[in-house]
Design an enzyme around this catalytic site. Sequence first.
Site, PDB file in Angstrom:
ATOM      1  CB  SER A 155      24.011  17.018 -18.551  1.00  0.00           C
ATOM      2  OG  SER A 155      24.969  16.721 -19.539  1.00  0.00           O
ATOM      3  CG  HIS A 182      27.306  21.990 -20.099  1.00  0.00           C
ATOM      4  ND1 HIS A 182      27.750  21.245 -21.152  1.00  0.00           N
ATOM      5  CD2 HIS A 182      27.130  21.113 -19.084  1.00  0.00           C
ATOM      6  CE1 HIS A 182      27.850  19.974 -20.797  1.00  0.00           C
ATOM      7  NE2 HIS A 182      27.462  19.867 -19.548  1.00  0.00           N
ATOM      8  CD  GLU A 199      27.813  19.148 -25.347  1.00  0.00           C
ATOM      9  OE1 GLU A 199      28.428  18.640 -26.302  1.00  0.00           O
ATOM     10  OE2 GLU A 199      27.765  18.637 -24.217  1.00  0.00           O
ATOM     11  CD  GLU A 229      31.130  20.471 -22.733  1.00  0.00           C
ATOM     12  OE1 GLU A 229      31.030  20.546 -23.967  1.00  0.00           O
ATOM     13  OE2 GLU A 229      30.762  19.486 -22.069  1.00  0.00           O
ATOM     14  CG  ASP A 247      24.653  16.501 -26.209  1.00  0.00           C
ATOM     15  OD1 ASP A 247      23.501  16.032 -26.179  1.00  0.00           O
ATOM     16  OD2 ASP A 247      25.515  16.283 -25.328  1.00  0.00           O
ATOM     17  CD  GLU A 258      26.386  13.717 -27.278  1.00  0.00           C
ATOM     18  OE1 GLU A 258      27.256  14.136 -28.071  1.00  0.00           O
ATOM     19  OE2 GLU A 258      26.538  13.756 -26.045  1.00  0.00           O
ATOM     20  CG  ASP A 291      26.280  11.421 -23.382  1.00  0.00           C
ATOM     21  OD1 ASP A 291      26.811  10.583 -22.632  1.00  0.00           O
ATOM     22  OD2 ASP A 291      26.327  12.649 -23.147  1.00  0.00           O
ATOM     23  CE  LYS A 319      29.989  12.512 -22.110  1.00  0.00           C
ATOM     24  NZ  LYS A 319      28.652  12.907 -21.595  1.00  0.00           N
ATOM     25  CG  HIS A 323      34.932  17.152 -23.342  1.00  0.00           C
ATOM     26  ND1 HIS A 323      34.994  18.500 -23.188  1.00  0.00           N
ATOM     27  CD2 HIS A 323      33.759  16.919 -24.015  1.00  0.00           C
ATOM     28  CE1 HIS A 323      33.934  19.075 -23.732  1.00  0.00           C
ATOM     29  NE2 HIS A 323      33.183  18.137 -24.237  1.00  0.00           N
ATOM     30  CE  LYS A 380      30.038  15.329 -26.369  1.00  0.00           C
ATOM     31  NZ  LYS A 380      28.709  15.876 -26.061  1.00  0.00           N
TER      32      LYS A 380
END
Length: 457
Positions: free
Chosen positions: A67, A181, A190, A231, A269, A311, A338, A363, A391, A414
């Site tokens: 994403s 994901h 998330e 994840e 998130d 997030e 993010d 990141k 990550h 995270k």
Amino acid sequence: MHAHGYTGHIDPAHQGHYVSHPEGHPVVIDQVTARQILDSRGYPTVAVALHLEDGTTVEASAPAGASTGVFEAVELRDDGPSYSGRSVHKAVTSVTDEISPALVGKHWRTIRDLDTAMRELDGTDNLARLGANAVVAVSIAASRAFAHAAEVPLHVWLARVTDSAERMPVPHFNVLNGGAHAANPLEFQEFMIAPVGAVDEAAAVEAGAEIYHALAARVKARFHTAGLGDEGGFAPDIASPEDAMDLLVQAIQDAGYTPGVDEVAIAIDPAANGFYEREGQYKIAGRLIGRDQLVDYYVKLLDQYPLRSIEDGFAEDDHAGWKLLFDAVGDRTQLVGDDLYVTDMRRIADGARNHYSNAALIKPNQIGTVSATLDAIETARRLGMASMVSHRSGETTDTFIADLVVGTGVGQIKTGAPARGERVAKYNRLLEIADENPGLPYGLAFASAEEFAAIDN
Ligand code: PGA
Ligand code: ZN
């Protein structure tokens, strides 16, 4: 300006002036080699090795997002028949044929100089020519070379170059997956558990693993499957965030812990780019809702659950939405940008000025170099914002981000579920650092959620 309890003292004179070690040896590179390897999703990524003049070899590899934000540095992929276009032979060649000749034989004294040389060689704003996947891997390996030259662990070198007080971070375990994901109908990407109140890193990891196992039992019993998202979190067939959060609260209790923002907290998130339709409209559970309704929805979740962090609650270019959410809950909740910031110090500064959020996700591969990543952390800190190191959903076993979060002292990371090798590698590196440095404090780098008062700069 709010310091938010940060222990990392930033001397303005040090800004942008990273040194390897005042008396340390310079880094001299004989050759940079590169190979195509697989990431955790089975797609190709770049691995590099820096062969140093003193006979040492340091390595690194690049992660990859799913994403991804549109403003991220550009991953170079071949777009040919191999791996459905995703092979990275061009990026490998960038390293061997261009970056290696540019770096070998010189006396590198700072990571910034080395990163700047790669950026100038690339010649674009977003590393599109050489590939951010090539550049970030070399930059991370080079950081290991500087730590080696300074004869200190990587996290200590990172603390030195950023003038930070080291700190063990609160891990945010992503245990329920949706969005890009997972294949389930859950829009939010998330759902994380954060053992904020743990006494130390080992206790935090233990809590995360025990709650993950308690959640596994509930998911198996109810859905007769324990399929995982990218994840390592479970991806059961649930559609509503409330259902996901109820499961988390139950799993926290099943494992004998207390749900609470200062105990075991929840962080989400939503990754709102994924369900943004158009002009301030978001699609959740088949229904179009506007910005105000989405803010109301987040407020309802905050009132109902021990939620400490949201997030990407709004899409990367929906600044009006970000402002609404910040005005509504920015004084009591961590709001993390993010895709909004893509680890870019200029975007973060813009966010601070315009009150989009009070925290930035970090990141390294979004911005492409270690020095630009450190700039992002330093900018957030200087402007009274928190940072969270992260990550990517596509990962390798590289553990750079574990050293990064400790060395910069930002206090939160995270890196997925406490399962799957590429995620566990980071948590295990944190445990190793904690074992070797029992004096390092554990926990968030700011005192409380109340400290997220309006950003004043
Ligand atoms: P990505 O997701 O690595 O797929 O971009 C992680 C995130 O959105 O935080
Ligand atoms: Zn995100």
